[in-house]
Write a protein that holds these residues in place. Structure first.
Motif, short mmCIF file in Angstrom:
data_model
loop_
_atom_site.label_atom_id
_atom_site.label_comp_id
_atom_site.label_asym_id
_atom_site.label_seq_id
_atom_site.Cartn_x
_atom_site.Cartn_y
_atom_site.Cartn_z
N HIS A 118 0.84 -1.21 0.00
CA HIS A 118 0.00 0.00 0.00
C HIS A 118 0.87 1.25 0.00
O HIS A 118 0.58 2.23 -0.69
CB HIS A 118 -0.90 0.01 1.24
CG HIS A 118 -2.06 -0.94 1.16
ND1 HIS A 118 -2.28 -1.76 0.08
CD2 HIS A 118 -3.08 -1.19 2.04
CE1 HIS A 118 -3.37 -2.47 0.29
NE2 HIS A 118 -3.88 -2.14 1.47
N ALA A 121 2.27 1.72 -3.38
CA ALA A 121 1.22 2.15 -4.30
C ALA A 121 0.93 3.64 -4.13
O ALA A 121 0.69 4.36 -5.11
CB ALA A 121 -0.06 1.34 -4.06
N MET A 122 0.96 4.12 -2.88
CA MET A 122 0.74 5.55 -2.65
C MET A 122 1.86 6.39 -3.27
O MET A 122 1.63 7.46 -3.82
CB MET A 122 0.62 5.83 -1.16
CG MET A 122 -0.74 5.48 -0.58
SD MET A 122 -0.93 5.97 1.16
CE MET A 122 -0.09 4.62 1.99
N ALA A 125 1.17 6.55 -7.00
CA ALA A 125 -0.18 6.94 -7.42
C ALA A 125 -0.14 8.02 -8.49
O ALA A 125 0.63 8.98 -8.40
CB ALA A 125 -0.99 7.41 -6.22
N GLU A 130 -6.59 8.15 -6.76
CA GLU A 130 -5.94 6.86 -6.56
C GLU A 130 -5.20 6.84 -5.22
O GLU A 130 -5.25 5.86 -4.47
CB GLU A 130 -4.96 6.58 -7.70
CG GLU A 130 -4.26 5.23 -7.59
CD GLU A 130 -3.23 5.01 -8.68
OE1 GLU A 130 -2.48 4.01 -8.59
OE2 GLU A 130 -3.16 5.84 -9.61
N TYR A 131 -4.54 7.96 -4.91
CA TYR A 131 -3.81 8.05 -3.64
C TYR A 131 -4.77 7.88 -2.46
O TYR A 131 -4.47 7.16 -1.51
CB TYR A 131 -3.09 9.39 -3.53
CG TYR A 131 -2.28 9.50 -2.27
CD1 TYR A 131 -0.93 9.11 -2.24
CD2 TYR A 131 -2.85 9.96 -1.08
CE1 TYR A 131 -0.19 9.19 -1.08
CE2 TYR A 131 -2.11 10.03 0.09
CZ TYR A 131 -0.79 9.65 0.08
OH TYR A 131 -0.06 9.70 1.25
N GLU A 133 -7.57 6.28 -2.22
CA GLU A 133 -8.00 4.90 -2.04
C GLU A 133 -6.96 4.07 -1.30
O GLU A 133 -7.29 3.32 -0.37
CB GLU A 133 -8.31 4.27 -3.41
CG GLU A 133 -9.55 4.85 -4.08
CD GLU A 133 -9.85 4.16 -5.40
OE1 GLU A 133 -9.24 3.10 -5.67
OE2 GLU A 133 -10.69 4.68 -6.15
N TRP A 134 -5.70 4.19 -1.69
CA TRP A 134 -4.64 3.45 -1.02
C TRP A 134 -4.42 3.97 0.40
O TRP A 134 -4.13 3.20 1.32
CB TRP A 134 -3.34 3.53 -1.82
CG TRP A 134 -3.36 2.77 -3.10
CD1 TRP A 134 -3.28 3.27 -4.37
CD2 TRP A 134 -3.48 1.34 -3.25
NE1 TRP A 134 -3.34 2.27 -5.29
CE2 TRP A 134 -3.46 1.08 -4.65
CE3 TRP A 134 -3.60 0.29 -2.36
CZ2 TRP A 134 -3.56 -0.22 -5.14
CZ3 TRP A 134 -3.71 -1.00 -2.85
CH2 TRP A 134 -3.68 -1.24 -4.23
N ASN A 135 -4.54 5.27 0.58
CA ASN A 135 -4.34 5.88 1.90
C ASN A 135 -5.37 5.38 2.90
O ASN A 135 -5.05 5.05 4.05
CB ASN A 135 -4.43 7.40 1.77
CG ASN A 135 -4.12 8.13 3.06
OD1 ASN A 135 -3.08 7.91 3.66
ND2 ASN A 135 -5.02 8.98 3.49
N SER A 137 -7.02 2.53 2.76
CA SER A 137 -6.73 1.12 3.04
C SER A 137 -5.55 0.96 3.99
O SER A 137 -5.55 0.11 4.88
CB SER A 137 -6.45 0.37 1.73
OG SER A 137 -7.57 0.37 0.89
#
Length: 221
Positions: A118, A121-122, A125, A130-131, A133-135, A137
């Motif tokens: 995660h 992914a951030m 991003a 998109e950022y 969503e990962w943040n 999670s």
């Protein structure tokens, strides 16, 4: 309703939290002013969804304290109080680190690898959406292994709303958060419980302070 606002985020069917996020950011950015009426049919057309997800999102925003649902008038944007935001972040800075420290001993190898993925992914991003969503999670996983249902319930009730959208509201928030997340993650991987909790506490406090500053500059509070 302001004619300048462009809320459309695509023609695909959107999840409830996406609609909430779009409306929440528009309110916090000042596109909709305190006292302004939000018309469901107009919002649905602007965003590109049916009225049902708009209706559900407005109920959520009422829970967040951003709108009031008034009889015969519909949703009206509320004025935010600085004290409310300060209280939310003060509570988060205590409860979330506590939950992290209580749950760290239950992290599996999968959990640790997921936190790492995660975080990566951030950093990669391509957009603020998109950022976010990962943040969300990443933060949810931080305290998800806590074995205290009441504590988790308290966190859930105060962590919606502002928290997930700050990357799009605070200048430089993504870069600052990535650096702070890295410190939190390293402490977790090194099994340093107190450090992990303290880093998370400082991350939340700093975000709350800068969110207040950002909203004050927009004359929203």
């Amino acid at each position: 309703m302001s004619e300048k606002v462009d809320l459309r985020i695509g023609d695909r069917e959107m999840l409830h939290n996406q609609v909430c996020s779009v409306l929440r950011r528009a309110i916090l950015k000042g596109d909709f002013k305190p006292g302004e009426r939000l018309v469901q049919s107009e919002l649905a057309e602007q965003i590109g969804v049916s009225r049902m997800p708009i209706r559900e999102a407005l109920r959520t925003l009422e829970t967040d304290g951003l709108v009031t649902l008034e009889p015969h008038k519909g949703a009206v944007v509320r004025s935010l109080k600085k004290e409310d935001i300060k209280e939310i972040y003060e509570l988060r800075s205590v409860l979330e680190p506590l939950a992290l420290k209580k749950g760290m001993g239950y992290f599996s190898n999968w959990d640790l690898k997921t936190l790492q993925s995660h975080h990566e992914a951030m950093k990669q991003a391509k957009s603020g959406e998109e950022y976010v969503e990962w943040n969300v999670s990443f933060h949810q996983l931080l305290f998800s292994r806590c074995q205290s249902p009441r504590l988790l319930s308290f966190i859930e009730s105060i962590s919606r709303g502002f928290a997930q959208d700050t990357p799009q509201l605070i200048p430089g928030q993504i870069q600052k958060s990535n650096k702070e997340h890295e410190s939190i993650l390293k402490a977790i991987l090194d099994d340093e419980t107190e450090k992990a909790g303290e880093y998370l506490k400082q991350h939340i406090k700093r975000t709350g302070e800068e969110l207040l500053e950002s909203l004050e500059k927009r004359n929203f509070i």
